[in-house]
Design an enzyme around this catalytic site. Structure first.
Site, PDB file in Angstrom:
ATOM      1  N   TYR A  46       0.836  -1.197   0.000  1.00  0.00           N
ATOM      2  CA  TYR A  46       0.000   0.000   0.000  1.00  0.00           C
ATOM      3  C   TYR A  46       0.878   1.257   0.000  1.00  0.00           C
ATOM      4  O   TYR A  46       2.097   1.182  -0.036  1.00  0.00           O
ATOM      5  CB  TYR A  46      -0.965  -0.026   1.188  1.00  0.00           C
ATOM      6  CG  TYR A  46      -2.008  -1.105   1.052  1.00  0.00           C
ATOM      7  CD1 TYR A  46      -3.074  -0.973   0.162  1.00  0.00           C
ATOM      8  CD2 TYR A  46      -1.912  -2.285   1.786  1.00  0.00           C
ATOM      9  CE1 TYR A  46      -4.021  -1.968   0.013  1.00  0.00           C
ATOM     10  CE2 TYR A  46      -2.866  -3.295   1.646  1.00  0.00           C
ATOM     11  CZ  TYR A  46      -3.916  -3.127   0.758  1.00  0.00           C
ATOM     12  OH  TYR A  46      -4.850  -4.111   0.619  1.00  0.00           O
ATOM     13  N   ARG A  55      11.512  -0.381  -5.740  1.00  0.00           N
ATOM     14  CA  ARG A  55      10.660  -0.946  -6.794  1.00  0.00           C
ATOM     15  C   ARG A  55       9.649   0.093  -7.283  1.00  0.00           C
ATOM     16  O   ARG A  55       9.361   0.180  -8.468  1.00  0.00           O
ATOM     17  CB  ARG A  55       9.941  -2.189  -6.276  1.00  0.00           C
ATOM     18  CG  ARG A  55       8.949  -2.780  -7.255  1.00  0.00           C
ATOM     19  CD  ARG A  55       8.192  -3.965  -6.646  1.00  0.00           C
ATOM     20  NE  ARG A  55       7.259  -4.524  -7.580  1.00  0.00           N
ATOM     21  CZ  ARG A  55       7.556  -5.477  -8.449  1.00  0.00           C
ATOM     22  NH1 ARG A  55       8.771  -5.981  -8.484  1.00  0.00           N
ATOM     23  NH2 ARG A  55       6.650  -5.937  -9.271  1.00  0.00           N
ATOM     24  N   ARG A  94       1.917  -1.252  11.046  1.00  0.00           N
ATOM     25  CA  ARG A  94       2.024  -2.532  10.339  1.00  0.00           C
ATOM     26  C   ARG A  94       3.222  -2.459   9.406  1.00  0.00           C
ATOM     27  O   ARG A  94       3.286  -1.634   8.503  1.00  0.00           O
ATOM     28  CB  ARG A  94       0.765  -2.827   9.550  1.00  0.00           C
ATOM     29  CG  ARG A  94       0.876  -4.122   8.784  1.00  0.00           C
ATOM     30  CD  ARG A  94      -0.271  -5.008   9.084  1.00  0.00           C
ATOM     31  NE  ARG A  94      -0.262  -6.171   8.211  1.00  0.00           N
ATOM     32  CZ  ARG A  94      -0.544  -7.369   8.639  1.00  0.00           C
ATOM     33  NH1 ARG A  94      -0.846  -7.558   9.900  1.00  0.00           N
ATOM     34  NH2 ARG A  94      -0.554  -8.379   7.810  1.00  0.00           N
TER      35      ARG A  94
END
Length: 131
Positions: A46, A55, A94
């Site tokens: 996300y 990337r 997270r």
């Protein structure tokens, strides 16, 4: 992400700053609504994760390039959220432990980010894997 109706585009620096403020405002609203805490989703490909890895982060400004710059967004989000809520409000970050994509985060970067978000005010680090 391959899902959605809109073609992604690079955020301006002002939009990045506004996004940080949006995370903080949302956390403050959650606390006002009676929640015990929030989780900031910094993994699984996300937005935050996209800033972290080469990337997807091809920026050449203060939000890209070196890992210190690439991890600036999650650290600033955690810092802003912590500043917008009380000290006892739970702030979970997270963290993607293993991206499972080429040019994802290295183990050393994962550890460095975990330490930085803890220092910025995360109460708990929750982990996930993959994009």
């Amino acid at each position: 992400a391959p899902i959605g109706w809109f073609t992604p585009h690079a955020l301006s620096s002002a939009q990045v700053e506004a996004t940080i403020g949006d995370f903080a405002a949302a956390a403050a609203l959650a606390q006002e609504a009676g929640y015990d805490g929030v989780e900031v989703m910094g993994s699984e490909g996300y937005l935050i994760n996209q800033f972290l890895v080469t990337r997807t982060n091809h920026r050449s400004d203060a939000w890209g390039g070196s890992f210190a710059n690439r991890m600036r967004l999650p650290v600033e989000i955690v810092r802003a959220v912590r500043g917008a809520v009380s000290a006892d409000f739970i702030l979970i970050f997270r963290l993607s432990m293993l991206d499972l994509v080429r040019d994802g985060s290295s183990w050393e970067e994962v550890v460095e980010l975990a330490q930085a978000v803890e220092e910025a005010g995360a109460t708990i680090i929750n982990t996930g894997i993959g994009w």
